[in-house]
Design an enzyme around this catalytic site. Structure first.
Site, PDB file in Angstrom:
ATOM      1  N   HIS A  17       1.204  -1.182   0.042  1.00 52.64           N
ATOM      2  CA  HIS A  17       0.390  -0.098  -0.314  1.00 52.64           C
ATOM      3  C   HIS A  17       1.373   1.173  -0.044  1.00 52.64           C
ATOM      4  O   HIS A  17       0.891   1.893  -0.570  1.00 52.64           O
ATOM      5  CB  HIS A  17      -1.056   0.059   1.211  1.00 52.64           C
ATOM      6  CG  HIS A  17      -1.660   1.079   1.282  1.00 52.64           C
ATOM      7  ND1 HIS A  17      -3.316   1.439   1.331  1.00 52.64           N
ATOM      8  CD2 HIS A  17      -1.078   2.499   1.766  1.00 52.64           C
ATOM      9  CE1 HIS A  17      -3.061   2.339   1.928  1.00 52.64           C
ATOM     10  NE2 HIS A  17      -2.517   3.510   1.468  1.00 52.64           N
ATOM     11  N   GLU A  18       2.070   1.529   0.627  1.00 52.57           N
ATOM     12  CA  GLU A  18       3.124   2.281   1.141  1.00 52.57           C
ATOM     13  C   GLU A  18       3.696   2.358  -0.255  1.00 52.57           C
ATOM     14  O   GLU A  18       4.288   3.655  -0.488  1.00 52.57           O
ATOM     15  CB  GLU A  18       3.461   2.074   2.187  1.00 52.57           C
ATOM     16  CG  GLU A  18       2.609   2.739   3.234  1.00 52.57           C
ATOM     17  CD  GLU A  18       1.555   3.906   3.680  1.00 52.57           C
ATOM     18  OE1 GLU A  18       1.654   4.622   2.924  1.00 52.57           O
ATOM     19  OE2 GLU A  18       0.583   3.526   4.299  1.00 52.57           O
ATOM     20  N   HIS A  21       2.302   4.320  -3.126  1.00 45.41           N
ATOM     21  CA  HIS A  21       2.228   5.934  -2.698  1.00 45.41           C
ATOM     22  C   HIS A  21       3.111   6.618  -3.534  1.00 45.41           C
ATOM     23  O   HIS A  21       3.239   7.189  -4.042  1.00 45.41           O
ATOM     24  CB  HIS A  21       1.793   6.237  -1.237  1.00 45.41           C
ATOM     25  CG  HIS A  21       0.306   6.236  -0.863  1.00 45.41           C
ATOM     26  ND1 HIS A  21      -0.502   6.352  -1.395  1.00 45.41           N
ATOM     27  CD2 HIS A  21       0.270   4.744   0.198  1.00 45.41           C
ATOM     28  CE1 HIS A  21      -1.963   6.052  -1.350  1.00 45.41           C
ATOM     29  NE2 HIS A  21      -1.177   5.418   0.210  1.00 45.41           N
TER      30      HIS A  21
END
Length: 267
Positions: free
Chosen positions: A58-59, A62
């Site tokens: 998820h990170e 980003h």
């Protein structure tokens, strides 16, 4: 030469992340083969490590999107190594999300990577950077649910099936909750570039509390019932029954596993 080596190191997958993946693989095998004397402990370790892997991805989404959008400082911060220990807020990024899973069976990632937004031009790019995280959870959910909606579960051990169903629930809740337009969550980050400067300044002080506010609201019985009713409907559409997610969470909480799910497996 030193610079090139450093840049290569900035993007090399961290041994920490590889270790977490190894735990996920070994405990997943233990659940599949019923190798562990206590399947609940194996399910707990498998789901928790898989959940942390999804948090890292998820990170990473980003960070990778920010890099390609113009923030070339991302690499030097270590975000491209998938190492959860380099996140800006380790408590929000790893500890609290895992606690949320243990306490309420809710998948809710926290903010972690620091992006130098001043380096990025264009509101669409800013929105896409924020959307990349929840989209990763949605993709992870599709992978977890694929065996169910593809009817590819023949011969799959029940406990592994339950664990996969619970992991899918976590990914779907993470994708939905983190897409809410609440300050501090990615959903707000998607719309923030399109808001006026005055509105952004007024909302900014509340950003650190958005995550906890959502979690607190979900403890209201009426809200909790409505939310998980919607989640169960989505999962049913993907071929996962409420009983499967219930038993998955039941085995995950090995310290209080009910006799009903254990008896179902032992039939």
């Amino acid at each position: 030469m030193t610079t090139a080596t450093k840049r290569h190191g900035d993007r090399r997958i961290s041994p920490v992340f590889l270790g977490i993946v190894a735990v996920m693989a070994v405990t997943g095998w233990a659940v599949w083969t019923d190798f562990s004397a206590s399947p609940g402990i194996a399910v707990f370790l498998f789901v928790t490590s898989a959940w942390i892997v999804s948090l890292c991805l998820h990170e990473y989404a980003h960070a990778r999107t920010a890099l390609h959008s113009g923030d070339i400082s991302i690499g030097t911060k270590g975000y491209l190594t998938l190492n959860p220990l380099v996140y800006t807020h380790a408590l929000l990024s790893i500890v609290l999300p895992v606690l949320f899973v243990i306490m309420g069976g809710i998948g809710l990632p926290g903010g972690a990577v620091f992006i130098e937004r001043g380096r990025i031009r264009g509101r669409w790019k800013h929105s896409l950077i924020s959307a990349a995280g929840p989209l990763t959870n949605a993709l992870f959910a599709l992978v977890c649910t694929a065996p169910f909606w593809l009817n590819a579960l023949a011969g799959v051990p029940l406990v592994f099936r339950f664990a996969l169903a619970f992991l899918a629930l976590l990914q779907i809740t993470a994708a939905i909750l983190n897409s809410l337009p609440v300050p501090g969550l990615d959903g707000y980050g998607v719309i923030e570039p399109w808001l006026s400067y005055k509105v952004r300044r007024q909302v900014e002080p509340y950003a650190p509390f958005g995550l906890l506010a959502v979690f607190g609201i979900l403890f209201i019985p009426e809200v909790n019932h409505a939310f998980f009713g919607a989640i169960d409907a989505i999962l049913r559409g993907l071929g996962i029954s409420e009983a499967e997610t219930y038993c998955g969470q039941d085995f995950y909480r090995f310290w209080q596993t009910s006799d009903a799910c254990q008896a179902f497996v032992n039939r």
